[in-house]
Design an enzyme around this catalytic site. Structure first.
Site, PDB file in Angstrom:
ATOM      1  CG  ASN A  13      -1.865   1.100   1.331  1.00  0.00           C
ATOM      2  OD1 ASN A  13      -1.530   2.224   0.986  1.00  0.00           O
ATOM      3  ND2 ASN A  13      -3.066   0.816   1.784  1.00  0.00           N
ATOM      4  N   GLY A  15       0.251   4.377   0.057  1.00  0.00           N
ATOM      5  CA  GLY A  15      -0.129   5.423   1.023  1.00  0.00           C
ATOM      6  C   GLY A  15       0.466   5.156   2.389  1.00  0.00           C
ATOM      7  CG  ASP A  73      -3.551  -6.116   9.245  1.00  0.00           C
ATOM      8  OD1 ASP A  73      -3.400  -6.241   8.010  1.00  0.00           O
ATOM      9  OD2 ASP A  73      -4.614  -6.413   9.809  1.00  0.00           O
ATOM     10  CG  PHE A 154      -3.992   5.673   2.100  1.00  0.00           C
ATOM     11  CD1 PHE A 154      -3.144   6.388   2.928  1.00  0.00           C
ATOM     12  CD2 PHE A 154      -4.392   4.395   2.507  1.00  0.00           C
ATOM     13  CE1 PHE A 154      -2.701   5.849   4.141  1.00  0.00           C
ATOM     14  CE2 PHE A 154      -3.953   3.845   3.702  1.00  0.00           C
ATOM     15  CZ  PHE A 154      -3.106   4.581   4.526  1.00  0.00           C
ATOM     16  CE1 TYR A 156     -13.404   1.628   3.481  1.00  0.00           C
ATOM     17  CE2 TYR A 156     -11.316   0.890   4.404  1.00  0.00           C
ATOM     18  CZ  TYR A 156     -12.490   0.622   3.735  1.00  0.00           C
ATOM     19  OH  TYR A 156     -12.765  -0.661   3.307  1.00  0.00           O
ATOM     20  CG  ASP A 157      -7.103   8.959   4.945  1.00  0.00           C
ATOM     21  OD1 ASP A 157      -7.318   8.350   6.009  1.00  0.00           O
ATOM     22  OD2 ASP A 157      -5.960   9.111   4.470  1.00  0.00           O
ATOM     23  CE  LYS A 177      -4.114   9.073   7.793  1.00  0.00           C
ATOM     24  NZ  LYS A 177      -4.136   8.238   6.599  1.00  0.00           N
TER      25      LYS A 177
HETATM   26  P1  ITT Z   1      -0.670  -4.126   2.996  1.00  0.00           P
HETATM   27  O1  ITT Z   1      -1.364  -5.320   3.634  1.00  0.00           O
HETATM   28  O2  ITT Z   1       0.143  -4.508   1.803  1.00  0.00           O
HETATM   29  O3  ITT Z   1       0.078  -3.296   3.978  1.00  0.00           O
HETATM   30  P2  ITT Z   1      -3.378  -3.153   2.621  1.00  0.00           P
HETATM   31  O4  ITT Z   1      -3.944  -1.938   1.986  1.00  0.00           O
HETATM   32  O5  ITT Z   1      -3.931  -4.490   2.184  1.00  0.00           O
HETATM   33  O6  ITT Z   1      -1.795  -3.122   2.401  1.00  0.00           O
HETATM   34  P3  ITT Z   1      -4.341  -3.745   5.298  1.00  0.00           P
HETATM   35  O7  ITT Z   1      -4.463  -5.196   4.994  1.00  0.00           O
HETATM   36  O8  ITT Z   1      -3.738  -3.348   6.602  1.00  0.00           O
HETATM   37  O9  ITT Z   1      -3.480  -2.993   4.170  1.00  0.00           O
HETATM   38  O10 ITT Z   1      -5.754  -3.074   5.157  1.00  0.00           O
HETATM   39  C1  ITT Z   1      -6.001  -1.825   5.673  1.00  0.00           C
HETATM   40  C2  ITT Z   1      -7.259  -1.253   5.061  1.00  0.00           C
HETATM   41  O11 ITT Z   1      -7.683  -0.151   5.854  1.00  0.00           O
HETATM   42  C3  ITT Z   1      -6.994  -0.731   3.654  1.00  0.00           C
HETATM   43  O12 ITT Z   1      -8.172  -0.817   2.888  1.00  0.00           O
HETATM   44  C4  ITT Z   1      -6.646   0.717   3.892  1.00  0.00           C
HETATM   45  O13 ITT Z   1      -6.963   1.528   2.804  1.00  0.00           O
HETATM   46  C5  ITT Z   1      -7.483   1.057   5.147  1.00  0.00           C
HETATM   47  N1  ITT Z   1      -6.704   1.976   5.975  1.00  0.00           N
HETATM   48  C6  ITT Z   1      -5.705   1.671   6.840  1.00  0.00           C
HETATM   49  N2  ITT Z   1      -5.146   2.782   7.351  1.00  0.00           N
HETATM   50  C7  ITT Z   1      -5.800   3.811   6.785  1.00  0.00           C
HETATM   51  C8  ITT Z   1      -5.656   5.205   6.866  1.00  0.00           C
HETATM   52  O14 ITT Z   1      -4.714   5.771   7.605  1.00  0.00           O
HETATM   53  N3  ITT Z   1      -6.477   5.958   6.144  1.00  0.00           N
HETATM   54  C9  ITT Z   1      -7.426   5.402   5.363  1.00  0.00           C
HETATM   55  N4  ITT Z   1      -7.611   4.101   5.194  1.00  0.00           N
HETATM   56  C10 ITT Z   1      -6.793   3.294   5.899  1.00  0.00           C
END
Ligand code: ITT
Length: 216
Positions: A13, A15, A73, A154, A156-157, A177
């Site tokens: 990810n 972001g 996570d 990114f 759900y922000d 943030k």
């Molecule tokens: P990695 O596992 O490769 O790190 P991922 O996006 O799959 O990437 P997660 O499994 O931890 O990450 O899922 C986290 C979800 O929650 C993902 O959809 C993110 O967009 C959201 N999320 C986490 N932190 C956030 C933030 O600071 N702002 C907005 N959305 C967030």
């Protein structure tokens, strides 16, 4: 001259990676991402908690690539939806859904739901190839908006409103943030003892000789 420790950010990810890089920028470490290496086998994020999944990602990457690895996570929990999407936040709305589609689907599901209280949670796991790991946790409470607002960040922000600053996360700068976010809190906990963490990494990179059974 002493070489910096290499730390891999085990996330796909972009972001998240940008936020973590920014939070650790003052330390004498060389940060690498998964894109600095060839493809590695995927790890299944089938844990029941953020902690389990964070450790799965960090431990898997550290073992395969032979460097310390840091994984995050995280997810969004909505009171009005009994804590969903929670650990399933990344898969909400389908594996290939865009951030925008996920926000729209969640707002759709929240139509008519009076309780809009929400919380982001983040667990950071820092693991070494031997399997040892450290864990840091952060949480941020807010409210789900009626419509997306803001262009930054990114995930759900745009639909996560933070009442003390009267802004959604997507209306904040990265600095604003990080000061209040779940990831900012977990990273600050890690940062506050990072000098000790660097020593811990060096001490745990290999299994002590006395623990190895040589047979006979
Ligand atoms: P990695 O596992 O490769 O790190 P991922 O996006 O799959 O990437 P997660 O499994 O931890 O990450 O899922 C986290 C979800 O929650 C993902 O959809 C993110 O967009 C959201 N999320 C986490 N932190 C956030 C933030 O600071 N702002 C907005 N959305 C967030």
């Amino acid at each position: 001259m002493e070489q910096p420790i290499t730390l891999i950010l085990a996330t796909a990810n972009a972001g998240k990676a940008a936020e973590i890089r920014d939070l650790l920028k003052d330390f004498f470490i060389q940060i690498k991402t998964l894109s600095d290496f060839g493809p590695i086998p995927e790890v299944e994020e089938d844990g029941r908690t953020f902690e389990e999944n964070a450790y799965k990602k960090a431990g898997h990457t550290a073992r395969i690539l032979g460097f310390p690895a840091l994984a995050d996570d995280s997810g969004l929990m909505l009171e009005g939806l009994a804590g969903r999407p929670g650990v399933h936040s990344a898969r909400y709305g389908g594996k290939d859904a865009s951030d925008q589609t996920r926000c729209v689907s969640l707002l759709e599901e929240m139509k008519g739901v009076a309780n809009r209280a929400a919380a982001f949670e983040c667990v950071i796991s820092l693991a070494v190839p031997t399997g040892a790991a450290l864990t840091y946790v952060g949480r941020c409470e807010g409210v789900i908006t009626e419509a997306p607002k803001g262009q930054n960040g990114f995930g759900y922000d745009p639909i996560f409103y933070y009442p003390p600053l009267k802004k959604t996360f997507a209306e904040m700068t990265q600095k604003e943030k990080s000061r209040v976010s779940h990831r900012g809190k977990a990273s600050r906990e890690l940062k506050s003892e990072f000098d000790k963490v660097l020593i811990w990494i060096k001490q745990n990179m290999t299994i002590p000789e006395k623990w190895i059974c040589h047979g006979g």
